[in-house]
Design an enzyme around this catalytic site. Structure first.
Site, PDB file in Angstrom:
ATOM      1  N   HIS A  85       0.839  -1.199   0.000  1.00 43.93           N
ATOM      2  CA  HIS A  85       0.000   0.000   0.000  1.00 43.93           C
ATOM      3  C   HIS A  85       0.878   1.254   0.000  1.00 43.93           C
ATOM      4  O   HIS A  85       0.655   2.181  -0.784  1.00 43.93           O
ATOM      5  CB  HIS A  85      -0.930  -0.015   1.225  1.00 43.93           C
ATOM      6  CG  HIS A  85      -1.777   1.203   1.345  1.00 43.93           C
ATOM      7  ND1 HIS A  85      -3.094   1.219   0.940  1.00 43.93           N
ATOM      8  CD2 HIS A  85      -1.517   2.432   1.831  1.00 43.93           C
ATOM      9  CE1 HIS A  85      -3.588   2.431   1.166  1.00 43.93           C
ATOM     10  NE2 HIS A  85      -2.643   3.176   1.709  1.00 43.93           N
ATOM     11  N   GLU A  86       1.869   1.283   0.872  1.00 41.55           N
ATOM     12  CA  GLU A  86       2.747   2.455   0.949  1.00 41.55           C
ATOM     13  C   GLU A  86       3.599   2.594  -0.314  1.00 41.55           C
ATOM     14  O   GLU A  86       3.888   3.706  -0.749  1.00 41.55           O
ATOM     15  CB  GLU A  86       3.634   2.390   2.197  1.00 41.55           C
ATOM     16  CG  GLU A  86       2.870   2.356   3.506  1.00 41.55           C
ATOM     17  CD  GLU A  86       1.801   3.420   3.648  1.00 41.55           C
ATOM     18  OE1 GLU A  86       1.992   4.562   3.166  1.00 41.55           O
ATOM     19  OE2 GLU A  86       0.751   3.112   4.241  1.00 41.55           O
ATOM     20  N   HIS A  92       1.701   4.515  -2.960  1.00 38.44           N
ATOM     21  CA  HIS A  92       1.871   5.961  -2.781  1.00 38.44           C
ATOM     22  C   HIS A  92       3.231   6.407  -3.331  1.00 38.44           C
ATOM     23  O   HIS A  92       3.327   7.383  -4.069  1.00 38.44           O
ATOM     24  CB  HIS A  92       1.817   6.340  -1.289  1.00 38.44           C
ATOM     25  CG  HIS A  92       0.478   6.233  -0.654  1.00 38.44           C
ATOM     26  ND1 HIS A  92      -0.596   7.008  -1.017  1.00 38.44           N
ATOM     27  CD2 HIS A  92       0.035   5.458   0.372  1.00 38.44           C
ATOM     28  CE1 HIS A  92      -1.643   6.708  -0.261  1.00 38.44           C
ATOM     29  NE2 HIS A  92      -1.280   5.765   0.593  1.00 38.44           N
TER      30      HIS A  92
END
Length: 150
Positions: free
Chosen positions: A70-71, A74
């Protein structure tokens, strides 16, 4: 899973990045013990990923890999100059493409920390709260009945 050293953590994030995004992770990743309600965060100004070490200790490896993915969504979108925020369509598409979670599950140590329990006099709906509720001001959300303390 035990906590990894800084070098091992970087290697794990870089390996996940190469496997799912086919790109290397070139910046810094650290643990942040102050994170409470989230598994990690990406700071675009510093190009830094901060991960919650409690998730590595309390959850299984798949959950932690999901947080890293998920990170990295980004991170890679920010590096490419695309929309990297949760509301952006590019971000949502990359989450789906890499099978990354939108949110992380709550920590087992944070579950069931309710101190106050209320019940509706009419329908019997039970409300559990961390903070005290003034029952003279609030009513049941289902039927508008009176609440009382259990």
């Amino acid at each position: 899973m035990a906590l990894l050293s800084e070098g091992e953590l970087y290697k794990l994030v870089n390996d996940v990045s190469k496997k799912y995004f086919h790109k290397p992770f070139m910046d810094k990743v650290v643990y942040n013990n102050r994170l409470r309600t989230t598994g990690g965060r990406y700071l675009p100004q510093k190009k830094l990923i901060e991960l919650n070490p409690k998730y590595m200790l309390e959850m299984d490896e798949n959950e932690y890999i999901g947080i890293i993915k998920h990170e990295l969504c980004h991170y890679h979108l920010h590096i490419e100059g695309k929309g990297y925020q949760h509301r952006d369509p590019e971000f949502k598409a990359l989450l789906q493409k890499t099978n990354s979670p939108r949110y992380c599950n709550p920590l087992p140590s944070n579950r069931n920390t309710y101190k106050h329990t209320y019940k509706c006099k009419n329908c019997g709906q039970i409300y559990r709260r961390k903070r005290r509720v003034d029952i003279s001001k609030y009513r049941c959300g289902k039927c508008k009945g009176e609440l009382y303390v259990l």
